[in-house]
Enzyme design. Structure first.
Site, PDB file in Angstrom:
ATOM      1  N   GLU A   1       9.446  -3.663  12.911  1.00  0.00           N
ATOM      2  CA  GLU A   1       9.284  -2.644  11.873  1.00  0.00           C
ATOM      3  C   GLU A   1       7.979  -1.898  12.168  1.00  0.00           C
ATOM      4  O   GLU A   1       6.891  -2.443  11.990  1.00  0.00           O
ATOM      5  CB  GLU A   1       9.228  -3.268  10.483  1.00  0.00           C
ATOM      6  CG  GLU A   1       9.132  -2.224   9.378  1.00  0.00           C
ATOM      7  CD  GLU A   1       8.999  -2.828   7.988  1.00  0.00           C
ATOM      8  OE1 GLU A   1       9.461  -2.182   7.034  1.00  0.00           O
ATOM      9  OE2 GLU A   1       8.441  -3.927   7.871  1.00  0.00           O
TER      10      GLU A   1
ATOM     11  N   SER B   1       5.896  -6.865   3.859  1.00  0.00           N
ATOM     12  CA  SER B   1       6.485  -7.167   5.161  1.00  0.00           C
ATOM     13  C   SER B   1       7.258  -8.484   5.113  1.00  0.00           C
ATOM     14  O   SER B   1       7.022  -9.337   4.240  1.00  0.00           O
ATOM     15  CB  SER B   1       5.397  -7.257   6.227  1.00  0.00           C
ATOM     16  OG  SER B   1       4.579  -8.394   6.011  1.00  0.00           O
TER      17      SER B   1
ATOM     18  N   CYS C   1       9.747   1.326   3.304  1.00  0.00           N
ATOM     19  CA  CYS C   1      10.715   0.332   3.751  1.00  0.00           C
ATOM     20  C   CYS C   1      12.130   0.886   3.773  1.00  0.00           C
ATOM     21  O   CYS C   1      13.025   0.257   4.337  1.00  0.00           O
ATOM     22  CB  CYS C   1      10.650  -0.911   2.868  1.00  0.00           C
ATOM     23  SG  CYS C   1      11.184  -0.644   1.168  1.00  0.00           S
TER      24      CYS C   1
ATOM     25  N   PHE D   1       0.805  -1.225   0.000  1.00  0.00           N
ATOM     26  CA  PHE D   1       0.000   0.000   0.000  1.00  0.00           C
ATOM     27  C   PHE D   1       0.829   1.262   0.000  1.00  0.00           C
ATOM     28  O   PHE D   1       0.345   2.326  -0.391  1.00  0.00           O
ATOM     29  CB  PHE D   1      -0.943   0.013   1.221  1.00  0.00           C
ATOM     30  CG  PHE D   1      -0.251   0.256   2.539  1.00  0.00           C
ATOM     31  CD1 PHE D   1       0.086   1.544   2.961  1.00  0.00           C
ATOM     32  CD2 PHE D   1       0.057  -0.800   3.392  1.00  0.00           C
ATOM     33  CE1 PHE D   1       0.715   1.764   4.173  1.00  0.00           C
ATOM     34  CE2 PHE D   1       0.676  -0.587   4.609  1.00  0.00           C
ATOM     35  CZ  PHE D   1       1.018   0.701   5.000  1.00  0.00           C
TER      36      PHE D   1
ATOM     37  N   GLU E   1      -5.244  -3.730  -1.709  1.00  0.00           N
ATOM     38  CA  GLU E   1      -6.662  -3.383  -1.735  1.00  0.00           C
ATOM     39  C   GLU E   1      -6.956  -2.118  -0.927  1.00  0.00           C
ATOM     40  O   GLU E   1      -8.076  -1.602  -0.977  1.00  0.00           O
ATOM     41  CB  GLU E   1      -7.499  -4.549  -1.214  1.00  0.00           C
ATOM     42  CG  GLU E   1      -7.289  -4.913   0.244  1.00  0.00           C
ATOM     43  CD  GLU E   1      -6.135  -5.874   0.477  1.00  0.00           C
ATOM     44  OE1 GLU E   1      -6.119  -6.536   1.527  1.00  0.00           O
ATOM     45  OE2 GLU E   1      -5.222  -5.943  -0.392  1.00  0.00           O
TER      46      GLU E   1
ATOM     47  N   LYS F   1      -1.410  -7.639  -8.711  1.00  0.00           N
ATOM     48  CA  LYS F   1      -2.339  -7.654  -7.589  1.00  0.00           C
ATOM     49  C   LYS F   1      -1.884  -6.561  -6.615  1.00  0.00           C
ATOM     50  O   LYS F   1      -1.029  -6.770  -5.771  1.00  0.00           O
ATOM     51  CB  LYS F   1      -2.336  -9.022  -6.899  1.00  0.00           C
ATOM     52  CG  LYS F   1      -3.651  -9.390  -6.170  1.00  0.00           C
ATOM     53  CD  LYS F   1      -4.096  -8.405  -5.085  1.00  0.00           C
ATOM     54  CE  LYS F   1      -3.254  -8.511  -3.838  1.00  0.00           C
ATOM     55  NZ  LYS F   1      -3.747  -7.576  -2.753  1.00  0.00           N
TER      56      LYS F   1
END
Length: 499
Positions: free
Chosen positions: A382, A226, A281, A149, A176, A173
Site C-alpha cells: 500500500e 494501516s 484507503c 492522519f 499526532e 486519540k
C-alpha cells in the site's frame, strides 16, 4: 509556537509528560505547531473523565442525546470552513478536498441524530402462557477511537457521534501529525451542550495507544489505519477482552472491460488514484485493463494526469497538495524509482517535483506505471501516495482472479456497459465495498463501511447498522406477570371472574 493540548473533562488540559511532537505545514516543510504527547497518567485521566461522565450520560434519555447532536450538527455546518482550513494547514490536502471530508463526516452526525429508530428493540408477546420476550440494545461504556492522519476530521466523526448517541462516552486519540481538527470538533461538541467528559481528546504516540488498549475501563476500541497496526490493535485489545473494530490498509483495484466508456474510466482512474494525493484507503491504486484496451486507456489516463495542477492546499487553483511528511514523500518516491527495475514501464515519473516558492514542501508529482507485475513492490504494498499501477489481463476471469489473489479486500470497482458482467463481478469479487462505474465506492452514512481479508480485523464494519451494533450490546428480557384475575381472594382489581 502554537501548542495543541489535550481536551479532557470538557476543557483544555496542558500536557504534563514533557514530550511533544512536531506538526508541520506540508506545503512549506516548516514546523508550525507542537502537540503534547500523553503519558500513561494522562491516559488514566482521560479514561477516568469518560468513566465519570458515563454514570449519567449512559442513563440519559434518547431525547436529551439527540437534542445535543442536532445542535452539534448545526455548529459543524456553520464552522465547516474553519475545520477544513485546519485540515489543509496540517495535512496539506486542498481546501475543496478538506470540505468534502467534513461533509462526509457530517453524514454520520446526521445518522446519529436519528439514532432513536435504530435503537428500537423487538417484542414477542404470548410466547407461552402470559410470557413475553423482548430484546433491547444498551450502551457498553467507555469507548476509545484511534484515527489516522489522512482524514483528521471525517474518521473521528465516523466514530464518536454514533458512540455517544448510543449512550457511551468516548476517548479519541487522533494522529499526532495533524491534531488540531480533533480539538475543534470537541470544542464545538461542548458548545452544543455535550456534558463534560463525554468526549475527550487525548494526543499521543504508541504510549497513549497502548495505554488505551490495556486500560481495564475501556470497553471497546475503534481503529482506522494501516494493516500491520490494525492487526496489532485487534490482537492486543482482544487479548484484554475488549470489543474491536480495526480497519486496515488497501490495494483497491479497478477492472476495466473492453466495452467500457474509456473516457469515463480514465476520468475515474485519475480522480480515484490521485485525489487527496493518493493518501486515502479508498484510492484506486491498481487498474486492471482487460483485452486490447490497455494502451489506449493508459494514454488517456496520462493525458489527464499531466493536466493536474499541484500546489499549496490553500491555493484555490491547486487540485492536489503535498504529502503529509518529507519521510512519507521519500518512501512513496522509492516505489516509483524502483519500478523500472522490477519490470514496469514508467509512463509518468512524479519524483523530484517541486513547486516554485515552496521548494521545501513535501511535494511529489503524479506517477503512472504500466505493465506492472504482481510480484513488484509497487503492486504488493500500500503506497498511500499518487502512484497508479496498470496491470493487464486477457479476460474477465483472469482479471478477477488477479484481484482476488490480493491479500487486501477493501474496495473495488468495475467499468463496463454490460449489466450481466457487472452483476457477476459484484458477486464474485472478494472485497467489502464494490463500485459499478463508480471508482470510490464509499457507502453513504446509513450503510456500513469496511473491507474483507487484511483490510478488516473484527466482526463489525464502521458506521451504519454495524456501527450501532458495535457501540451497543443486546439484552433479551423474558417476563411473566400473573393475571390480575388470579389475585388472592379478597383483592378485587375490577376484572371479571367469569373465565
Amino acid at each position: 509556537m502554537k501548542t495543541v493540548n489535550h481536551w479532557i473533562g470538557g476543557k483544555t488540559v496542558e500536557g504534563t509528560s514533557g514530550n511533544y511532537g512536531p506538526v508541520t505545514d506540508p506545503a512549506t516543510g516548516a514546523v508550525t505547531t507542537q502537540v503534547a504527547l500523553a503519558s500513561l497518567e494522562e491516559v488514566d485521566a482521560a479514561v477516568a473523565a469518560a468513566k465519570d461522565a458515563y454514570a449519567t450520560w449512559g442513563t440519559s434519555s434518547l431525547a436529551a442525546r439527540t437534542a445535543v447532536l442536532f445542535r452539534y450538527r448545526a455548529l459543524l455546518d456553520a464552522r465547516r470552513d474553519d475545520i477544513a482550513a485546519l485540515i489543509t494547514a496540517e495535512h496539506g490536502k486542498v481546501h475543496s478536498d478538506a470540505l468534502g471530508e467534513v461533509a462526509r463526516g457530517l453524514e454520520i452526525v446526521e445518522l446519529a441524530c436519528g439514532i432513536t429508530t435504530q435503537l428500537k428493540g423487538e417484542l414477542s408477546t404470548q410466547v407461552s402462557s402470559r410470557v413475553d420476550v423482548s430484546s433491547i440494545r444498551q450502551s457498553i461504556g467507555v469507548v476509545a477511537g484511534i484515527t489516522p492522519f489522512n482524514f483528521p476530521a471525517m474518521v473521528p466523526m465516523w466514530m464518536f457521534p454514533l458512540a455517544i448517541a448510543c449512550g457511551n462516552t468516548f476517548v479519541l486519540k487522533p494522529s499526532e501529525k495533524d491534531p488540531s481538527a480533533a480539538n475543534l470538533l470537541a470544542e464545538l461538541a461542548a458548545e452544543a451542550g455535550l456534558p463534560d467528559g463525554v468526549l475527550n481528546v487525548l494526543h499521543g504516540d504508541k504510549i497513549a495507544v497502548d495505554g488505551l488498549l490495556n486500560h481495564p475501563d475501556v470497553a471497546a476500541v475503534s481503529f482506522v489505519g494501516s494493516t500491520p497496526i490494525a492487526r496489532y490493535i485487534h490482537t492486543t485489545a482482544s487479548a484484554n477482552g475488549k470489543r474491536v473494530q480495526a480497519l486496515g490498509g488497501a490495494k483497491n483495484h479497478m477492472l476495466v472491460l473492453p466495452d467500457a466508456d474509456l473516457d469515463a474510466a480514465a476520468d475515474a482512474a485519475v480522480s480515484a488514484a490521485y485525489g487527496s494525493a493518493g493518501e486515502r484507503c479508498m484510492a484506486i491504486s491498481a487498474v486492471v485493463a482487460v483485452g486490447a484496451i490497455g494502451d489506449e486507456l493508459v494514454a488517456r489516463i496520462k493525458e489527464r494526469a499531466e493536466k493536474i495542477k499541484i500546489g499549496p492546499g490553500n491555493d484555490p487553483a491547486s487540485e492536489m497538495g503535498p504529502l503529509i511528511t518529507a519521510a512519507h514523500r521519500d518512501k512513496v518516491a522509492s516505489y516509483v524509482t524502483g519500478a523500472a527495475a522490477q519490470g514496469a514501464d514508467v509512463v509518468l515519473d512524479g519524483t523530484g517535483y517541486t513547486v516554485e516558492g515552496f521548494e521545501d514542501g513535501h511535494w511529489i508529482g503524479l506517477s503512472l506505471l504500466d505493465h506492472v507485475s504482481t510480484d513488484s513492490d509497487a503492486y504488493k504494498d500500500e503506497i498511500f501516495g499518487p502512484v497508479l499501477c496498470v496491470l493487464r489481463a486477457e479476460t474477465y476471469e483472469e482479471g478477477v482472479a488477479l484481484m482476488n489473489a490480493s491479500p487486501f479486500g477493501n474496495g473495488t470497482a468495475i467499468f463496463t456497459r454490460d449489466g450481466g458482467a457487472a452483476r457477476r463481478f459484484q458477486l464474485e469479487i472478494e472485497a467489502g465495498m464494490v463500485g459499478v462505474n463508480v471508482p470510490i465506492p464509499v457507502p453513504v452514512g446509513y450503510h456500513s463501511f469496511g473491507g474483507w481479508k487484511d483490510s478488516l480485523f473484527g466482526d463489525h464494519h464502521i458506521y451504519g447498522n454495524d456501527g450501532v451494533h458495535f457501540y451497543t450490546r443486546g439484552k433479551v428480557v423474558t417476563t411473566r406477570w400473573p393475571d390480575p384475575a388470579d389475585a388472592p381472594a379478597g383483592v378485587d382489581l375490577g376484572f371479571p371472574r367469569n373465565h
